[in-house]
Design a protein around this motif. Structure first.
Motif, PDB file in Angstrom:
ATOM      1  N   ALA A 119       4.792  21.794  50.990  1.00 47.65           N
ATOM      2  CA  ALA A 119       3.495  21.376  50.464  1.00 47.65           C
ATOM      3  C   ALA A 119       2.440  22.341  50.974  1.00 47.65           C
ATOM      4  CB  ALA A 119       3.161  19.952  50.892  1.00 47.65           C
ATOM      5  N   SER A 120       1.611  22.838  50.074  1.00 54.54           N
ATOM      6  CA  SER A 120       0.533  23.754  50.429  1.00 54.54           C
ATOM      7  C   SER A 120      -0.647  23.465  49.512  1.00 54.54           C
ATOM      8  CB  SER A 120       1.002  25.198  50.280  1.00 54.54           C
ATOM      9  OG  SER A 120       0.007  26.089  50.715  1.00 54.54           O
ATOM     10  N   ASP A 121      -1.730  22.927  50.087  1.00 61.63           N
ATOM     11  CA  ASP A 121      -2.884  22.546  49.293  1.00 61.63           C
ATOM     12  C   ASP A 121      -4.034  22.240  50.251  1.00 61.63           C
ATOM     13  OD1 ASP A 121      -4.386  21.987  47.025  1.00 61.63           O
ATOM     14  OD2 ASP A 121      -3.102  20.356  46.340  1.00 61.63           O
ATOM     15  N   TYR A 122      -5.077  21.614  49.735  1.00 63.71           N
ATOM     16  CA  TYR A 122      -6.205  21.218  50.574  1.00 63.71           C
ATOM     17  C   TYR A 122      -6.949  20.069  49.919  1.00 63.71           C
ATOM     18  CZ  TYR A 122      -9.353  23.468  47.285  1.00 63.71           C
ATOM     19  OH  TYR A 122     -10.046  23.787  46.143  1.00 63.71           O
ATOM     20  N   PHE A 123      -7.759  19.393  50.707  1.00 58.53           N
ATOM     21  CA  PHE A 123      -8.692  18.398  50.204  1.00 58.53           C
ATOM     22  C   PHE A 123      -9.938  18.448  51.075  1.00 58.53           C
ATOM     23  CE2 PHE A 123      -5.607  16.140  52.910  1.00 58.53           C
ATOM     24  CZ  PHE A 123      -6.434  15.534  53.864  1.00 58.53           C
ATOM     25  N   ASN A 124     -11.034  17.904  50.573  1.00 55.46           N
ATOM     26  CA  ASN A 124     -12.286  17.854  51.325  1.00 55.46           C
ATOM     27  C   ASN A 124     -12.452  16.469  51.909  1.00 55.46           C
ATOM     28  OD1 ASN A 124     -13.214  20.563  50.759  1.00 55.46           O
ATOM     29  ND2 ASN A 124     -13.414  19.852  48.665  1.00 55.46           N
ATOM     30  N   MET A 125     -13.041  16.408  53.115  1.00 56.31           N
ATOM     31  CA  MET A 125     -13.109  15.138  53.829  1.00 56.31           C
ATOM     32  C   MET A 125     -14.345  15.098  54.717  1.00 56.31           C
ATOM     33  SD  MET A 125     -11.753  12.186  54.611  1.00 56.31           S
ATOM     34  CE  MET A 125     -10.174  12.236  53.802  1.00 56.31           C
ATOM     35  N   PHE A 126     -14.757  13.896  55.047  1.00 60.01           N
ATOM     36  CA  PHE A 126     -15.783  13.629  56.062  1.00 60.01           C
ATOM     37  C   PHE A 126     -15.318  12.404  56.818  1.00 60.01           C
ATOM     38  CE2 PHE A 126     -19.673  11.452  57.483  1.00 60.01           C
ATOM     39  CZ  PHE A 126     -20.216  12.451  58.271  1.00 60.01           C
ATOM     40  N   ASN A 127     -15.096  12.540  58.128  1.00 58.65           N
ATOM     41  CA  ASN A 127     -14.646  11.396  58.921  1.00 58.65           C
ATOM     42  C   ASN A 127     -15.685  10.963  59.956  1.00 58.65           C
ATOM     43  OD1 ASN A 127     -14.304  13.367  60.889  1.00 58.65           O
ATOM     44  ND2 ASN A 127     -12.212  12.805  61.405  1.00 58.65           N
ATOM     45  N   GLY A 128     -16.912  11.488  59.834  1.00 60.74           N
ATOM     46  CA  GLY A 128     -17.974  11.098  60.752  1.00 60.74           C
ATOM     47  C   GLY A 128     -18.000  11.895  62.041  1.00 60.74           C
ATOM     48  N   PHE A 129     -17.018  12.760  62.235  1.00 59.32           N
ATOM     49  CA  PHE A 129     -16.969  13.632  63.402  1.00 59.32           C
ATOM     50  C   PHE A 129     -17.006  15.080  62.940  1.00 59.32           C
ATOM     51  CE2 PHE A 129     -14.349  10.001  65.107  1.00 59.32           C
ATOM     52  CZ  PHE A 129     -15.273   9.584  66.050  1.00 59.32           C
ATOM     53  N   GLY A 130     -17.718  15.923  63.659  1.00 61.45           N
ATOM     54  CA  GLY A 130     -17.730  17.346  63.374  1.00 61.45           C
ATOM     55  C   GLY A 130     -16.625  18.054  64.137  1.00 61.45           C
ATOM     56  N   TYR A 131     -16.791  19.344  64.256  1.00 63.07           N
ATOM     57  CA  TYR A 131     -15.817  20.204  64.936  1.00 63.07           C
ATOM     58  C   TYR A 131     -15.456  19.657  66.319  1.00 63.07           C
ATOM     59  CZ  TYR A 131     -14.026  24.536  67.065  1.00 63.07           C
ATOM     60  OH  TYR A 131     -13.263  25.466  67.712  1.00 63.07           O
ATOM     61  N   GLY A 132     -16.471  19.417  67.150  1.00 61.99           N
ATOM     62  CA  GLY A 132     -16.229  18.964  68.527  1.00 61.99           C
ATOM     63  C   GLY A 132     -15.584  17.600  68.600  1.00 61.99           C
ATOM     64  N   GLY A 133     -15.919  16.721  67.672  1.00 54.08           N
ATOM     65  CA  GLY A 133     -15.363  15.371  67.675  1.00 54.08           C
ATOM     66  C   GLY A 133     -13.920  15.299  67.233  1.00 54.08           C
ATOM     67  N   ASN A 134     -13.438  16.328  66.541  1.00 54.06           N
ATOM     68  CA  ASN A 134     -12.045  16.375  66.101  1.00 54.06           C
ATOM     69  C   ASN A 134     -11.202  17.359  66.914  1.00 54.06           C
ATOM     70  OD1 ASN A 134     -11.842  14.503  63.837  1.00 54.06           O
ATOM     71  ND2 ASN A 134     -13.322  15.842  62.844  1.00 54.06           N
ATOM     72  N   TYR A 135     -11.869  18.169  67.723  1.00 53.83           N
ATOM     73  CA  TYR A 135     -11.156  19.159  68.536  1.00 53.83           C
ATOM     74  C   TYR A 135     -10.146  18.457  69.439  1.00 53.83           C
ATOM     75  CZ  TYR A 135     -10.218  22.710  72.051  1.00 53.83           C
ATOM     76  OH  TYR A 135      -9.590  23.589  72.894  1.00 53.83           O
ATOM     77  N   HIS A 136      -8.957  18.980  69.480  1.00 51.81           N
ATOM     78  CA  HIS A 136      -7.852  18.526  70.323  1.00 51.81           C
ATOM     79  C   HIS A 136      -7.298  17.164  69.888  1.00 51.81           C
ATOM     80  CE1 HIS A 136      -5.321  18.293  73.946  1.00 51.81           C
ATOM     81  NE2 HIS A 136      -5.425  19.596  73.894  1.00 51.81           N
ATOM     82  N   HIS A 137      -7.569  16.757  68.638  1.00 48.49           N
ATOM     83  CA  HIS A 137      -7.000  15.509  68.133  1.00 48.49           C
ATOM     84  C   HIS A 137      -5.718  15.781  67.354  1.00 48.49           C
ATOM     85  CE1 HIS A 137      -9.890  12.309  69.156  1.00 48.49           C
ATOM     86  NE2 HIS A 137     -10.624  13.380  69.429  1.00 48.49           N
ATOM     87  N   ALA A 138      -4.855  14.778  67.321  1.00 47.73           N
ATOM     88  CA  ALA A 138      -3.567  14.895  66.645  1.00 47.73           C
ATOM     89  C   ALA A 138      -3.728  14.826  65.136  1.00 47.73           C
ATOM     90  CB  ALA A 138      -2.636  13.784  67.115  1.00 47.73           C
ATOM     91  N   VAL A 139      -2.912  15.592  64.434  1.00 47.27           N
ATOM     92  CA  VAL A 139      -2.773  15.516  62.981  1.00 47.27           C
ATOM     93  C   VAL A 139      -1.373  14.968  62.722  1.00 47.27           C
ATOM     94  CG1 VAL A 139      -2.629  16.821  60.826  1.00 47.27           C
ATOM     95  CG2 VAL A 139      -4.296  17.475  62.570  1.00 47.27           C
ATOM     96  N   VAL A 140      -1.268  13.983  61.828  1.00 45.82           N
ATOM     97  CA  VAL A 140       0.017  13.348  61.560  1.00 45.82           C
ATOM     98  C   VAL A 140       0.381  13.476  60.083  1.00 45.82           C
ATOM     99  CG1 VAL A 140       1.275  11.144  61.569  1.00 45.82           C
ATOM    100  CG2 VAL A 140      -0.245  11.729  63.471  1.00 45.82           C
ATOM    101  N   VAL A 141       1.655  13.793  59.830  1.00 47.53           N
ATOM    102  CA  VAL A 141       2.227  13.846  58.485  1.00 47.53           C
ATOM    103  C   VAL A 141       3.127  12.622  58.329  1.00 47.53           C
ATOM    104  CG1 VAL A 141       3.732  15.150  56.936  1.00 47.53           C
ATOM    105  CG2 VAL A 141       2.214  16.367  58.509  1.00 47.53           C
ATOM    106  N   HIS A 142       2.972  11.916  57.202  1.00 48.02           N
ATOM    107  CA  HIS A 142       3.767  10.723  56.920  1.00 48.02           C
ATOM    108  C   HIS A 142       4.762  10.987  55.800  1.00 48.02           C
ATOM    109  CE1 HIS A 142       1.263   7.871  59.281  1.00 48.02           C
ATOM    110  NE2 HIS A 142       0.309   8.760  59.020  1.00 48.02           N
ATOM    111  N   SER A 143       5.858  10.234  55.810  1.00 53.00           N
ATOM    112  CA  SER A 143       6.836  10.293  54.719  1.00 53.00           C
ATOM    113  C   SER A 143       6.430   9.298  53.634  1.00 53.00           C
ATOM    114  CB  SER A 143       8.229   9.949  55.255  1.00 53.00           C
ATOM    115  OG  SER A 143       8.264   8.592  55.654  1.00 53.00           O
ATOM    116  N   ALA A 144       7.247   9.201  52.595  1.00 47.58           N
ATOM    117  CA  ALA A 144       6.949   8.315  51.468  1.00 47.58           C
ATOM    118  C   ALA A 144       6.840   6.849  51.891  1.00 47.58           C
ATOM    119  CB  ALA A 144       8.009   8.472  50.384  1.00 47.58           C
ATOM    120  N   ASP A 145       7.620   6.435  52.884  1.00 47.75           N
ATOM    121  CA  ASP A 145       7.559   5.038  53.324  1.00 47.75           C
ATOM    122  C   ASP A 145       6.534   4.809  54.436  1.00 47.75           C
ATOM    123  OD1 ASP A 145       8.749   6.032  55.636  1.00 47.75           O
ATOM    124  OD2 ASP A 145      10.608   4.890  55.416  1.00 47.75           O
ATOM    125  N   GLY A 146       5.742   5.853  54.760  1.00 48.94           N
ATOM    126  CA  GLY A 146       4.703   5.729  55.773  1.00 48.94           C
ATOM    127  C   GLY A 146       5.129   6.108  57.180  1.00 48.94           C
TER     128      GLY A 146
END
Length: 141
Positions: free
Chosen positions: A105-132
């Motif tokens: 999978a190679s793509d992108y989307f735009n998002m706003f989660n209420g945190f900027g660069y510093g608020g998301n720095y060093h946070h985990a990114v998780v990938v889910h399967s079809a069943d979650g």
């Protein structure tokens, strides 16, 4: 008489965090790849991913989480967003998903989660399967 002037320093309008993705803690998945999150001055960001080792999947979740480590399931925590500013948009309806017809999978989307660069720095990114199920994890640096 000395001349006086003003030096103009240009500051980049965006910053990028990168997570090297690997299997989720305790998982036997083969997920690998990179997630890049590039921020604009208004705090919104482009969430781009280039992944492999995925299952065939339509509209599977991929999110920044509240946790700051991929060492254990407990360290990853749940979706990361600032509930004082925005609701949880890390959903299919919010656009936070990937599609894979061949294990990549190679793509992108735009998002706003209420945190900027510093608020998301060093946070985990998780990938889910079809069943979650959580199958991939990486930390934004």
């Amino acid at each position: 008489m000395a001349a006086c002037g003003t030096a103009k320093v240009e500051i980049s309008s965006s910053h990028t965090l990168t997570a090297k993705m690997g299997p989720y803690p305790g998982s036997t998945s083969l997920v690998s790849g990179v997630v890049k999150v590039t921020y604009s001055n208004d705090g919104s960001f482009t969430f781009a991913y280039d992944l492999e080792g995925l299952e065939v999947c339509e509209e599977c979740g991929i999110h920044i989480h509240a946790g700051v480590s991929c060492d254990t399931n407990e360290d990853v925590e749940g979706h990361g967003w600032n509930s004082n500013i925005v609701r949880d948009l890390w959903t299919t309806e919010g656009g936070a998903y990937y599609n894979s017809v061949d294990g990549t999978a190679s793509d992108y989307f735009n998002m706003f989660n209420g945190f900027g660069y510093g608020g998301n720095y060093h946070h985990a990114v998780v990938v889910h399967s079809a069943d979650g199920t959580r199958i991939g994890c990486g930390v934004l640096m």
